[in-house]
Scaffold this motif. Structure first.
Motif, short mmCIF file in Angstrom:
data_model
loop_
_atom_site.label_atom_id
_atom_site.label_comp_id
_atom_site.label_asym_id
_atom_site.label_seq_id
_atom_site.Cartn_x
_atom_site.Cartn_y
_atom_site.Cartn_z
N HIS A 157 -1.00 120.43 -5.56
CA HIS A 157 -1.67 119.67 -4.50
C HIS A 157 -0.69 119.23 -3.41
CE1 HIS A 157 -5.13 119.63 -7.11
NE2 HIS A 157 -4.39 119.12 -8.09
N ALA A 158 0.47 119.87 -3.36
CA ALA A 158 1.52 119.47 -2.41
C ALA A 158 1.30 120.10 -1.04
CB ALA A 158 2.89 119.86 -2.95
N SER A 159 1.85 119.45 -0.04
CA SER A 159 1.90 120.01 1.31
C SER A 159 3.37 120.10 1.74
CB SER A 159 1.10 119.17 2.30
OG SER A 159 1.67 117.87 2.43
N ALA A 160 3.60 120.88 2.79
CA ALA A 160 4.96 121.03 3.32
C ALA A 160 4.93 120.94 4.84
CB ALA A 160 5.56 122.37 2.88
N THR A 161 6.04 120.49 5.41
CA THR A 161 6.15 120.34 6.87
C THR A 161 6.80 121.58 7.47
OG1 THR A 161 6.30 117.93 6.75
CG2 THR A 161 7.19 118.98 8.72
N HIS A 162 6.20 122.06 8.56
CA HIS A 162 6.68 123.24 9.29
C HIS A 162 7.05 122.81 10.70
CE1 HIS A 162 4.86 126.17 6.31
NE2 HIS A 162 4.27 125.03 5.99
N ASP A 163 8.20 123.31 11.18
CA ASP A 163 8.72 122.85 12.48
C ASP A 163 9.23 124.05 13.27
OD1 ASP A 163 9.87 121.58 14.63
OD2 ASP A 163 11.13 120.24 13.45
N TRP A 164 8.65 124.26 14.46
CA TRP A 164 9.08 125.35 15.34
C TRP A 164 10.57 125.25 15.65
CZ3 TRP A 164 8.87 129.89 17.44
CH2 TRP A 164 9.55 130.14 18.63
N ASN A 165 11.09 124.05 15.86
CA ASN A 165 12.48 123.89 16.25
C ASN A 165 13.44 124.41 15.19
OD1 ASN A 165 14.42 122.71 18.25
ND2 ASN A 165 15.02 121.52 16.45
N ASN A 166 13.05 124.37 13.93
CA ASN A 166 13.92 124.87 12.86
C ASN A 166 14.22 126.35 13.07
OD1 ASN A 166 15.11 124.29 10.05
ND2 ASN A 166 13.85 126.11 9.66
N PRO A 191 6.02 118.94 14.56
CA PRO A 191 5.90 119.40 13.18
C PRO A 191 4.49 119.17 12.63
CG PRO A 191 7.93 118.17 13.49
CD PRO A 191 7.12 117.98 14.75
N VAL A 192 4.05 120.08 11.77
CA VAL A 192 2.73 119.98 11.14
C VAL A 192 2.88 120.24 9.65
CG1 VAL A 192 1.48 120.71 13.20
CG2 VAL A 192 2.19 122.42 11.52
N SER A 193 1.90 119.79 8.88
CA SER A 193 1.90 120.02 7.43
C SER A 193 0.76 120.94 7.03
CB SER A 193 1.78 118.69 6.67
OG SER A 193 2.97 117.93 6.79
N HIS A 194 1.05 121.80 6.05
CA HIS A 194 0.04 122.70 5.45
C HIS A 194 0.23 122.69 3.94
CE1 HIS A 194 -0.93 124.19 9.42
NE2 HIS A 194 0.31 124.61 9.61
N PRO A 212 11.15 130.53 4.97
CA PRO A 212 12.47 130.03 5.37
C PRO A 212 12.61 129.74 6.85
CG PRO A 212 12.65 131.96 3.94
CD PRO A 212 11.21 131.85 4.33
N GLY A 213 11.77 130.36 7.69
CA GLY A 213 11.91 130.18 9.12
C GLY A 213 11.44 128.83 9.63
N PHE A 214 10.29 128.37 9.12
CA PHE A 214 9.66 127.20 9.71
C PHE A 214 9.51 126.01 8.77
CE2 PHE A 214 7.80 130.79 12.18
CZ PHE A 214 8.35 130.47 13.41
N THR A 215 9.56 126.22 7.47
CA THR A 215 9.31 125.12 6.54
C THR A 215 10.58 124.30 6.35
OG1 THR A 215 7.74 126.55 5.38
CG2 THR A 215 8.34 124.49 4.31
N VAL A 216 10.48 122.98 6.59
CA VAL A 216 11.67 122.13 6.54
C VAL A 216 11.68 121.18 5.35
CG1 VAL A 216 12.12 122.29 9.00
CG2 VAL A 216 10.62 120.48 8.16
N LYS A 217 10.51 120.87 4.77
CA LYS A 217 10.51 119.97 3.61
C LYS A 217 9.16 120.03 2.91
CE LYS A 217 8.92 115.80 6.04
NZ LYS A 217 9.18 114.37 6.32
N ILE A 218 9.18 119.68 1.63
CA ILE A 218 7.95 119.48 0.88
C ILE A 218 7.63 117.99 0.92
CG2 ILE A 218 6.83 119.63 -1.38
CD1 ILE A 218 8.52 122.11 -1.91
N ASP A 219 6.47 117.69 1.44
CA ASP A 219 6.10 116.29 1.65
C ASP A 219 6.02 115.53 0.33
OD1 ASP A 219 5.82 117.09 4.31
OD2 ASP A 219 3.67 117.50 4.05
#
Length: 303
Positions: A157-166, A191-194, A212-219
């Motif tokens: 049930h986890a989400s992760a944050t994705h960031d274009w700048n990464n 940044p957005v979460s999915h 690896p390109g856009f995901t920066v953390k697991i919320d």
């Protein structure tokens, strides 16, 4: 009806018997959707379509991403058709010269994520009779099925944050001459979460939806746990058994599903070895809509 010949065990099929320069029939559109869900990557040989036909074909699958304010990076008069190229004319680059040279899946940094990428090859670099500039893929549907049970449970049930700048900074670290994003540019793509795991809208199978390109953390995880868990997921998805390498030919169209794959553009060619592709990016604005799926796929739509 067209013919779809599977290649790699995990990914990829060759599609013949359909003319992409003409409007798709409803039957062919439905069959192509099913093929995308099953094979992930579809190659249409000997289809040297021009930009207008590429745009028309791609738009059948959803809204197209529009590239604004990027002179020379898109087909003239067609902001939906971007140009990926290392070609320089009159001292100026044509198109986007360094896109995709790291593992990722496109547009996970958007609230409305990407669905399909469609490229037509206009120039392919060659050396000693061998095509360079391949595109590698990996299958996130197959990877989820083999994921250790404890990770499936931990991240169910986890989400992760994705960031274009990464990804932007990753390209700069690899030698891209693109400038750093301004504060205004970053605010346009915050940044957005999915969800870490998504149900694929066509196949119904789960996919690992981090990259690896856009995901920066697991919320919700602390920094060390998030970093370690992401690295485990990345390493798992990149195992050889899930991978496929596509070697391009001039005049072919390649279409792939962003939801169930990652990709990587292999930078093994020199500046004077020209590579030029024209591309449309299709958003997932329709494909998750139950009404669209029911009307298109009918009784065989995933629950």
């Amino acid at each position: 009806m067209f013919t779809c010949e599977a290649g790699n065990v995990s990914l990829g099929a060759r599609v013949t018997g359909v003319d992409l320069a003409r409007p798709l029939s409803d039957a062919n559109f439905t069959a192509l959707l099913r093929a995308l869900g099953q094979y992930g990557v579809l190659c249409f040989p000997d289809q040297p379509i021009e930009a207008a036909a590429l745009r028309s074909f791609s738009s059948r699958f959803g809204e197209l991403q529009v590239i604004s304010g990027n002179s020379g990076r898109t087909e003239p008069g067609m902001p939906e058709v971007s140009i990926l190229s290392n070609v320089i004319e009159n001292g100026r680059p044509i198109g986007i010269p360094d896109a995709g040279q790291s593992w990722h899946t496109d547009m996970t940094y958007n609230r409305v994520v990407g669905f399909v990428n469609v490229l037509v090859a206009k120039k392919v670099p060659m050396r000693n009779g061998k095509a360079l500039g391949a595109t590698e893929f990996t299958n996130t549907q197959a990877a989820y099925e083999d994921l250790p049970g404890e990770l499936k449970t931990k991240l169910a049930h986890a989400s992760a944050t994705h960031d274009w700048n990464n990804f932007h900074e990753l390209m700069r670290s690899k030698g891209s001459k693109r400038p750093a994003l301004s504060a205004a540019q970053r605010s346009e793509r915050p940044p957005v979460s999915h969800p870490v795991f998504l149900n694929h809208p066509i196949s119904g199978r789960k996919v690992i939806y981090v990259n690896p390109g856009f995901t920066v953390k697991i919320d919700g995880l602390d920094a060390d746990d998030s970093s370690e868990t992401l690295e485990r997921l990345f390493a798992h998805v990149l195992k050889p058994e899930y991978r496929y390498v596509h070697h391009w030919n001039v005049g072919e169209v390649l279409m792939w599903d962003h939801i169930g794959t990652w990709h990587y553009a292999v930078p093994d060619y020199a500046p004077e070895e020209h590579r030029l592709m024209k591309r449309c990016q299709v958003l997932a604005d329709r494909i998750f809509d139950p009404g669209f799926l029911r009307n298109t796929l009918g009784a065989r739509a995933p629950a």
